[in-house]
Design a protein around this motif. Structure first.
Motif, PDB file in Angstrom:
ATOM      1  N   THR A  51       0.785  -1.337   0.098  1.00  0.00           N
ATOM      2  CA  THR A  51       0.056   0.043   0.042  1.00  0.00           C
ATOM      3  C   THR A  51       1.081   1.272   0.007  1.00  0.00           C
ATOM      4  O   THR A  51       0.510   2.288  -0.730  1.00  0.00           O
ATOM      5  CB  THR A  51      -0.972  -0.049   1.205  1.00  0.00           C
ATOM      6  N   ILE A  52       1.725   1.166   0.785  1.00  0.00           N
ATOM      7  CA  ILE A  52       2.779   2.460   0.748  1.00  0.00           C
ATOM      8  C   ILE A  52       3.498   2.835  -0.608  1.00  0.00           C
ATOM      9  O   ILE A  52       3.177   3.882  -1.048  1.00  0.00           O
ATOM     10  CB  ILE A  52       3.896   2.181   1.953  1.00  0.00           C
ATOM     11  N   TYR A  53       3.944   1.900  -1.171  1.00  0.00           N
ATOM     12  CA  TYR A  53       4.629   2.049  -2.419  1.00  0.00           C
ATOM     13  C   TYR A  53       3.524   2.277  -3.640  1.00  0.00           C
ATOM     14  O   TYR A  53       3.803   3.028  -4.418  1.00  0.00           O
ATOM     15  CB  TYR A  53       5.253   0.522  -2.706  1.00  0.00           C
ATOM     16  N   ARG A  54       2.388   1.842  -3.360  1.00  0.00           N
ATOM     17  CA  ARG A  54       1.171   1.909  -4.490  1.00  0.00           C
ATOM     18  C   ARG A  54       1.235   3.340  -4.034  1.00  0.00           C
ATOM     19  O   ARG A  54       0.653   4.162  -5.357  1.00  0.00           O
ATOM     20  CB  ARG A  54       0.032   1.227  -4.263  1.00  0.00           C
ATOM     21  N   HIS A  55       0.902   3.924  -2.992  1.00  0.00           N
ATOM     22  CA  HIS A  55       0.542   5.458  -2.666  1.00  0.00           C
ATOM     23  C   HIS A  55       1.727   6.373  -3.212  1.00  0.00           C
ATOM     24  O   HIS A  55       1.406   7.538  -3.788  1.00  0.00           O
ATOM     25  CB  HIS A  55       0.293   5.762  -1.241  1.00  0.00           C
ATOM     26  N   ARG A  56       3.099   5.873  -3.193  1.00  0.00           N
ATOM     27  CA  ARG A  56       4.063   6.500  -3.603  1.00  0.00           C
ATOM     28  C   ARG A  56       4.296   6.507  -5.076  1.00  0.00           C
ATOM     29  O   ARG A  56       4.631   7.476  -5.858  1.00  0.00           O
ATOM     30  CB  ARG A  56       5.261   5.848  -3.188  1.00  0.00           C
ATOM     31  N   TRP A  57       4.144   5.421  -5.859  1.00  0.00           N
ATOM     32  CA  TRP A  57       4.396   5.379  -7.236  1.00  0.00           C
ATOM     33  C   TRP A  57       2.906   4.965  -7.797  1.00  0.00           C
ATOM     34  O   TRP A  57       2.964   3.635  -8.482  1.00  0.00           O
ATOM     35  CB  TRP A  57       5.671   4.354  -7.512  1.00  0.00           C
ATOM     36  N   ASN A  59       1.225   5.404 -10.656  1.00  0.00           N
ATOM     37  CA  ASN A  59       1.215   5.200 -12.082  1.00  0.00           C
ATOM     38  C   ASN A  59       2.149   4.011 -12.556  1.00  0.00           C
ATOM     39  O   ASN A  59       1.808   3.200 -13.230  1.00  0.00           O
ATOM     40  CB  ASN A  59       1.940   6.349 -12.723  1.00  0.00           C
TER      41      ASN A  59
ATOM     42  N   MET C  91      -1.189  -0.523   9.367  1.00  0.00           N
ATOM     43  CA  MET C  91      -1.405   0.166   8.197  1.00  0.00           C
ATOM     44  C   MET C  91      -1.554   1.899   8.399  1.00  0.00           C
ATOM     45  O   MET C  91      -1.054   2.614   7.664  1.00  0.00           O
ATOM     46  CB  MET C  91      -2.760  -0.353   7.627  1.00  0.00           C
ATOM     47  N   LEU C  95       0.912   4.600   7.084  1.00  0.00           N
ATOM     48  CA  LEU C  95       0.550   5.496   6.115  1.00  0.00           C
ATOM     49  C   LEU C  95       0.858   7.046   6.504  1.00  0.00           C
ATOM     50  O   LEU C  95       0.939   7.861   5.819  1.00  0.00           O
ATOM     51  CB  LEU C  95      -0.726   5.286   5.593  1.00  0.00           C
ATOM     52  N   TYR C  98       3.929   8.365   5.307  1.00  0.00           N
ATOM     53  CA  TYR C  98       4.287   8.412   4.124  1.00  0.00           C
ATOM     54  C   TYR C  98       3.448   9.457   3.481  1.00  0.00           C
ATOM     55  O   TYR C  98       3.657  10.067   2.569  1.00  0.00           O
ATOM     56  CB  TYR C  98       4.123   7.117   3.352  1.00  0.00           C
ATOM     57  N   LEU C 109       9.528  12.978  -6.033  1.00  0.00           N
ATOM     58  CA  LEU C 109       8.287  12.865  -5.191  1.00  0.00           C
ATOM     59  C   LEU C 109       7.860  13.984  -5.025  1.00  0.00           C
ATOM     60  O   LEU C 109       6.549  14.120  -4.483  1.00  0.00           O
ATOM     61  CB  LEU C 109       8.331  11.741  -4.074  1.00  0.00           C
ATOM     62  N   PRO C 115       4.386  11.243 -10.884  1.00  0.00           N
ATOM     63  CA  PRO C 115       4.884  10.382 -10.005  1.00  0.00           C
ATOM     64  C   PRO C 115       5.395   9.026 -10.698  1.00  0.00           C
ATOM     65  O   PRO C 115       4.777   7.938 -10.555  1.00  0.00           O
ATOM     66  CB  PRO C 115       3.423  10.169  -9.238  1.00  0.00           C
ATOM     67  N   ASP C 116       6.482   8.995 -11.360  1.00  0.00           N
ATOM     68  CA  ASP C 116       6.981   7.745 -11.820  1.00  0.00           C
ATOM     69  C   ASP C 116       8.478   7.781 -11.489  1.00  0.00           C
ATOM     70  O   ASP C 116       9.225   8.808 -11.254  1.00  0.00           O
ATOM     71  CB  ASP C 116       6.820   8.463 -13.398  1.00  0.00           C
ATOM     72  N   THR C 117       8.920   6.571 -11.691  1.00  0.00           N
ATOM     73  CA  THR C 117      10.294   6.371 -11.353  1.00  0.00           C
ATOM     74  C   THR C 117      11.091   6.535 -12.515  1.00  0.00           C
ATOM     75  O   THR C 117      11.842   5.501 -13.107  1.00  0.00           O
ATOM     76  CB  THR C 117      10.603   4.790 -10.929  1.00  0.00           C
TER      77      THR C 117
END
Lengths: 252, 545, 131
Positions: A51-57, A59, C91, C95, C98, C109, C115-117
Motif C-alpha cells: 500500500t505504501i509503495y502504491r501510494h508513492r508510485w 502510475n 497500516m 501511512l 508516508y 516525489l 509520480p514515476d520512477t
C-alpha cells in the motif's frame, strides 16, 4: 501415541492435560485462531508495504498491473472460492461423523487447489517469457513477439483486443520503469508466499485423508479437520484481497 | 557388614525431576516444568556468549583509538552482543523459563494446552541457536541488531542471510510459546479461578503473549523480505527501484518496539509477586496493575517510530509518535506507584529476591524516565545514536529486566529445585550487581549527553574517563553475574531442603510440593479466596527463612 | 465441570448460498475494475475504496459462515477482530508517515504530476556482498 488408538471409544479419549473433550476442542480451536492472527500480521506486513509503495508510485504500479493476466487471476479466484466451499463441506461431513464424506471433499479440495496452482504456474511461466521476473530477467522493454512462445503470444493478442475494444486502460505504456520492477517484486513475493501456504495446506490435507481412511474422525472428535478448515478459508481470504490489489489496478 | 534395609514404605516423593532420569526423557519431555529447565540452561549458555561480545566492546572502548585491531571486529562484537542478548536471552528469559514452569501451576492446570508444541518451541530455539552460533563462528555479523537497510541488504559482507534465518526460526519459537500461554490462560484455569483471582504474574504473561503473537509475525515477514533481497540482489527496500530503506525501519520497529515490552512485562509480573510476598500485603490496586499490563501491551504497538525520529520520517508523524510514547509511560508509572504503595506500611523483609526487585524498581524508573526524555522530539534530535540511548536501554533491560529475572529465579528457585541457596551469597551478589551495573552504565548517560556516538569503535579523547569507569563497572558486573551461577549450582547438591512454601507466599504454585510432582497437583484445587490473601494468613512464627 | 456440547452444524444449503453470493461478488469486483470511479465521481480514492469494500464483504461472508464465527463465542469474535485491528494499526500509522512527507522541489516525489520512477538508474548496490 495412545491418544489416537482406533477403537469404538476413540471419541472419548482426550489428552491428559485436559479435563474433558470439550475443553480440548475449545483449546484447539482457540489455538488455531491465534495462529491465524499471526498469519494475518505476516501477510499484513506485505500488504502494508504494498500500500505504501502504491501510494508513492501509483502510475508505475498501474502499469505493472496491466501486464498481469486479470482473467487468469479471476478464474483462480473462482477456483479458490469453490475449494473453500468443498472444504466447508468436508468440515460438515466431519461434524456428522462421515469419514468417507471427509475423504471425498478433501480430495476435491486438493484437486481444486492443484488447479489453482497449475494456473498460477502458467501465469508465472508467461511472465517469465515476457521478461517480467525481477532479479532474473526483468527487461526495460517488452520483448519482441517472436521471442515468446505461442501460448504467451496468444494471451498477448487477447489482451490487445480487450484493451482496445472493451476497456481501454489509461495510458498503457510499453516502457518498463524501475517502479514496475518493484511492483513485480511484490507480485511474485506475495503470490509466492500465498502459493507456499497452499502447498503446505495440500500436504496437511493428505495427512487428514490418511487419518480419515483409518476412521479416526467422528462426530464427537474431528478437531483437526475443523481447524484445518479455518486455515484453508484464511488462505482463501488472503487471495480475495490479493487479487484486486495486484490484478485490478487498471484505474486508480 | 550388614546393609540397612530400607523400610518398604520409604520412597522419595515423585517429583518432575526424579520421575525419570534418561536423557531421552528430558529431550522428549512434554512436561512444561522440564521444558522450563531446558530453556533456563539454554539461555544461560547464550547469555554467556553474548556477554563475551559485551566484554569485547568494553575492552575496545578503554582507549580512544580502540584496542581491537580492526573496526570491523568492533562492529561484529556489538552486533553479536545485541542480537544474542535480545533474541536468545531477553525475549525467552522470563516467558520461556519461569513462564513455562509457573503458568500451569498458577492457574491450577496439569500442563499447558499444547505440551508438544511447547517442546517444539524449545527445539526451534535450539536450532536457531545453532544457526546463530554458526553465524558468530563463521564470518560474524556486523549490521547491528537492527539490520538497517541499505547496509544489510546491499553492502554487508557478513552472514546476514543466515542470521536473519536464525532469527526467523527463533521468532517461531516465540510465537508458539505465546500461543500456548494465551490458549492455556483462556481455557485451562482451575474451577473458581476467575480472571480477577489470577496472580498478577499470569496477567503479565498473558499481556506478553499478546505481543508475541501479534508482533513477531511482522518481524518474520521483514526478515523474509531482507533475505529475499540478499538472495536476489534486488528488493523492495532498494532506492534504485523506488524503494525506501526507511520502510524497513517501519516494519522492523513495528516488532522491535513491542519486543522491549516482551522483555519487561514478565518482569513486572515477577515484581508484583515478590513485592506482595515480602511486604506481606495484598497489592495496592490489583486491577490497575492487571489492566496496566494489557494497556502497556496495546499502547506499545503504537509508538514504534520513536526509534526513527531522525531517519527521515515526516515531522507530523513524529509528533504523533512522540505523544503516543508519552502515553505509554502512564500505565508503567501506575505499576511503580502501585508497588510502592504496596510496600508502604507493609512488613518488609529484605531477602535476596526482594533486594533484586527493589533494585529493579529504582533502576527501571531511571531508565524509563530517560526513555520519556528520548521520546521528546527535540531532545531526541540531540541524543539519538549517542551513548545516552545505550545507557537508557541498558537501564531498563539490564537494571530492569535482568535484575527482575534474577529476582524471579531466586524467588522460585526453591520451588523449581526443592533446595535453598545461601542467603548470604545471594545478598552479596545482588549488591555487587547493583554497584557494578550503576558504575557501568551511569557514566554512559553523561558521555552520551556530551555527544559520544554509539557504534563507533573509536571516540574523541575527552570521553575516555567515562569509558574507563564503564569498563571497570562491567568487570564488577561480570563477577556479580558469575556468583549466582556458582552458589545456585552449589545449592542443587548441598543446599538445605526448601519445603513446600519457604517464603510463606500465597499462590497455587506454593500449595504443591517443591519440586512439584509431574502432574503438578495431587488434585486440581478449587479456588475460593481472592489472590494475595496475606491478610488472611496467620503471621509467621519465625521470619521467613 | 460439565458443560453442554452444542455444536451448530451448518447445513450444506447455507454453504451453497454463500458460494453463490461470493461468485456474484467476484463478478462485481471484475466489473467495477473496468470503471474509472475516480473520474465518474470526481474524487480521489473511490475506485480503491469500492474494490476494498467488495473484498471486505467477501471476507466477512467467509469468516462468518465458512469459518463458523457467526455461531461461535465472544472470544472467537475477539480474536478474529483483534488481528484485523492490529493490521489496521500498522497500516494507519505507517501511512501517516508516508502521506505527510514533504519532499524538496526537484526530487521525484515532490510533485504529484510525475509520480514515476523515471529517474537515472544507478548501478545495482552490492558488488562484494554474498548471502
Amino acid at each position: 501415541m495412545t491418544e489416537h488408538i482406533v477403537t469404538e471409544r476413540t471419541h472419548e479419549i482426550h489428552e491428559h492435560q485436559f479435563e474433558d473433550r470439550l475443553q480440548q476442542k475449545e483449546a484447539a480451536t482457540l489455538g488455531m485462531w491465534t495462529f491465524l492472527a499471526t498469519e494475518v500480521l505476516f501477510f499484513g506486513g506485505l500488504f502494508v508495504s504494498y500500500t505504501i509503495y502504491r501510494h508513492r508510485w501509483p502510475n508505475d504500479f498501474r502499469q505493472g498491473s496491466l501486464d498481469l493476466k486479470w482473467y487468469m487471476g479471476g478464474v483462480n479466484t473462482a477456483v479458490l472460492l469453490v475449494s473453500s466451499f468443498t472444504m466447508a463441506m468436508a468440515v460438515h461431513a466431519a461434524s456428522i461423523g462421515s469419514n468417507r464424506g471427509i475423504i471425498r471433499y478433501l480430495v476435491l479440495t486438493i484437486l481444486i487447489g492443484t488447479v489453482f496452482l497449475c494456473i498460477k504456474g502458467c501465469e508465472y511461466y508467461i511472465e517469465y517469457e515476457e521478461h517480467l521476473v525481477p532479479g532474473l530477467n526483468f527487461a526495460e522493454y517488452k520483448p519482441r513477439p517472436r521471442e515468446m512462445s505461442t501460448v504467451a503470444r496468444e494471451f498477448d493478442k487477447f489482451d490487445d483486443w480487450f484493451n482496445e475494444h472493451v476497456s481501454p486502460p489509461r495510458q498503457k505504456s510499453d516502457q518498463r520503469t524501475p517502479g514496475q520492477e518493484l511492483f513485480f517484486l511484490f507480485y511474485f513475493i506475495m503470490t509466492g508466499i500465498h502459493a507456499t501456504h497452499m502447498i503446505i495446506g495440500i500436504c496437511v490435507m493428505l495427512v487428514l485423508i490418511w487419518m480419515a481412511k483409518r476412521e479416526m474422525f467422528s462426530a464427537k472428535w474431528h478437531n483437526p479437520v475443523e481447524n484445518f478448515g479455518l486455515y484453508w478459508h484464511f488462505v482463501d481470504i488472503v487471495w480475495v484481497f490479493l487479487f484486486p490489489s495486484l490484478y485490478l489496478l487498471r484505474n486508480p | 557388614m550388614t546393609a540397612i534395609p530400607l523400610t518398604p514404605d520409604y520412597a522419595a516423593p515423585e517429583t518432575y525431576l526424579n520421575s525419570s532420569h534418561s536423557i531421552r526423557s528430558w529431550l522428549l519431555t512434554r512436561d512444561h516444568k522440564r521444558i522450563g529447565i531446558l530453556y533456563m540452561i539454554s539461555i544461560t549458555f547464550m547469555f554467556l556468549i553474548a556477554a563475551c561480545g559485551a566484554g569485547l566492546v568494553r575492552i575496545n572502548l578503554l582507549t580512544p583509538s580502540g584496542i581491537l585491531p580492526e573496526p570491523s571486529m568492533y562492529n561484529k562484537a556489538f552486533s553479536v552482543h545485541g542480537i544474542l542478548m535480545v533474541w536468545w536471552f531477553l525475549v525467552p528469559s522470563v516467558p520461556a523459563t519461569l513462564g513455562n514452569f509457573l503458568l500451569p501451576l498458577m492457574i491450577g492446570a496439569r500442563d499447558l494446552a499444547f505440551p508438544r508444541l511447547n517442546l517444539a518451541s524449545w527445539y526451534l530455539f535450539i536450532i536457531s541457536a545453532i544457526m546463530i552460533l554458526g553465524v558468530v563462528t563463521f564470518g560474524g555479523i556486523d549490521t547491528g541488531w537492527t539490520f538497517y537497510t541499505p547496509y544489510s541488504d546491499a553492502f554487508a559482507n557478513t552472514r546476514v542471510t543466515l542470521a536473519v534465518a536464525a532469527i526467523f526460526i527463533n521468532g517461531f519459537s516465540s510465537i508458539l510459546t505465546g500461543l500456548n500461554f494465551i490458549v492455556s490462560t483462556h481455557t485451562m484455569r482451575a474451577p473458581g479461578m476467575t480472571w480477577f483471582r489470577l496472580p498478577l504474574f499470569v496477567w503479565a504473561m498473558y499481556a506478553t503473549s499478546l505481543i508475541f503473537v501479534l508482533a513477531t509475525p511482522v518481524l518474520a515477514i521483514t526478515l523474509t523480505l531482507l533475505g529475499i533481497e540478499r538472495l536476489l540482489g534486488i528488493g523492495i527496500f532498494n532506492p534504485a527501484l523506488g524503494g525506501d530503506p526507511v520502510l524497513f525501519q517501519h516494519l522492523f520497529w513495528f516488532y522491535s518496539h513491542p519486543v522491549v515490552y516482551i522483555q519487561i512485562l514478565p518482569t513486572f509480573g515477577i515484581a508484583s509477586e515478590v513485592v506482595t510476598c515480602f511486604a506481606r500485603k495484598r497489592p495496592f490496586g490489583y486491577s490497575m496493575i492487571a489492566f496496566s499490563s494489557l494497556a502497556i501491551a496495546m499502547i506499545g504497538f503504537l509508538v514504534w517510530a520513536h526509534h526513527m525520529f531522525d531517519a527521515g520520517i515526516s515531522p507530523y508523524s513524529g509528533l504523533v509518535f512522540s505523544l503516543l510514547s508519552f502515553a505509554v509511560a502512564v500505565p508503567t508509572a501506575i505499576k511503580i506507584f502501585s508497588w510502592t504503595a504496596t510496600l508502604y506500611k507493609g512488613s518488609v523483609a529484605l531477602e535476596t529476591p526482594m533486594l533484586y526487585i527493589l533494585g529493579f524498581m529504582g533502576l527501571f524508573t531511571m531508565g524509563g524516565l530517560t526513555g520519556v526524555m528520548l521520546a521528546t522530539l527535540g531532545l531526541d534530535m540531540h541524543m539519538h545514536d549517542t551513548y545516552f540511548v545505550v545507557a537508557h536501554f541498558h537501564y531498563v533491560m539490564v537494571g530492569g529486566a535482568v535484575m527482575g529475572y534474577l529476582g524471579g529465579i531466586h524467588y522460585w528457585w526453591p520451588k523449581m529445585t526443592g533446595k535453598l541457596y545461601s542467603e548470604f551469597w545471594g545478598k552479596i551478589s545482588a549488591a555487587i550487581i547493583f554497584i557494578g551495573f550503576n558504575l557501568t552504565f551511569f557514566p554512559q548517560y553523561i558521555a552520551g549527553y556530551l555527544g559520544m556516538p554509539r557504534r563507533y569503535h573509536s571516540y574523541p579523547p575527552e570521553f575516555q574517563v567515562y569509558n574507563v569507569l564503564s569498563t571497570a563497572g562491567a568487570s564488577i558486573l561480570a563477577v556479580g553475574y558469575i556468583l549466582p551461577l556458582i552458589y545456585l549450582f552449589w545449592s542443587l547438591k548441598f543446599g538445605p531442603e526448601a519445603g513446600r512454601n519457604p517464603w510463606k507466599a500465597t499462590g497455587l504454585e506454593w500449595q504443591t510440593s517443591s519440586p512439584p510432582p509431574p502432574e503438578n497437583f495431587e488434585e486440581i484445587p478449587t479456588i475460593t479466596r481472592p489472590p494475595y490473601a496475606y491478610d488472611m494468613m496467620a503471621p509467621p512464627a519465625v521470619p521467613a527463612v | 465441570m460439565t458443560r453442554e456440547e452444542h455444536e451448530h452444524v451448518v447445513s450444506p444449503a447455507t454453504y451453497v448460498i454463500v458460494l453463490a453470493l461470493l461468485m456474484l461478488l467476484l463478478a462485481l469486483t471484475l466489473t467495477a475494475a473496468f470503471f474509472d470511479f475516480d473520474r465518474i465521481l470526481h474524487a480521489p480514492y473511490w475506485s480503491m475504496t469500492i474494490a476494498l469494500l467488495i473484498a471486505i464483504t467477501k471476507a466477512v461472508l467467509i469468516i462468518l459462515i465458512f469459518m463458523h464465527v457467526r455461531y461461535a463465542g465472544k472470544i472467537t469474535w475477539a480474536f478474529a477482530g483483534a488481528a484485523f485491528v492490529w493490521l489496521g494499526i500498522m497500516m494507519t500509522l505507517s501511512l501517516s508517515d508516508y502521506m505527510t512527507r514533504q519532499y524538496p522541489p526537484g526530487t521525484p516525489l515532490s510533485s504529484p504530476m510525475q509520480p514515476d520512477t523515471q529517474f537515472e538508474r544507478t548501478p545495482r548496490g552490492h558488488s562484494l556482498a554474498g548471502p
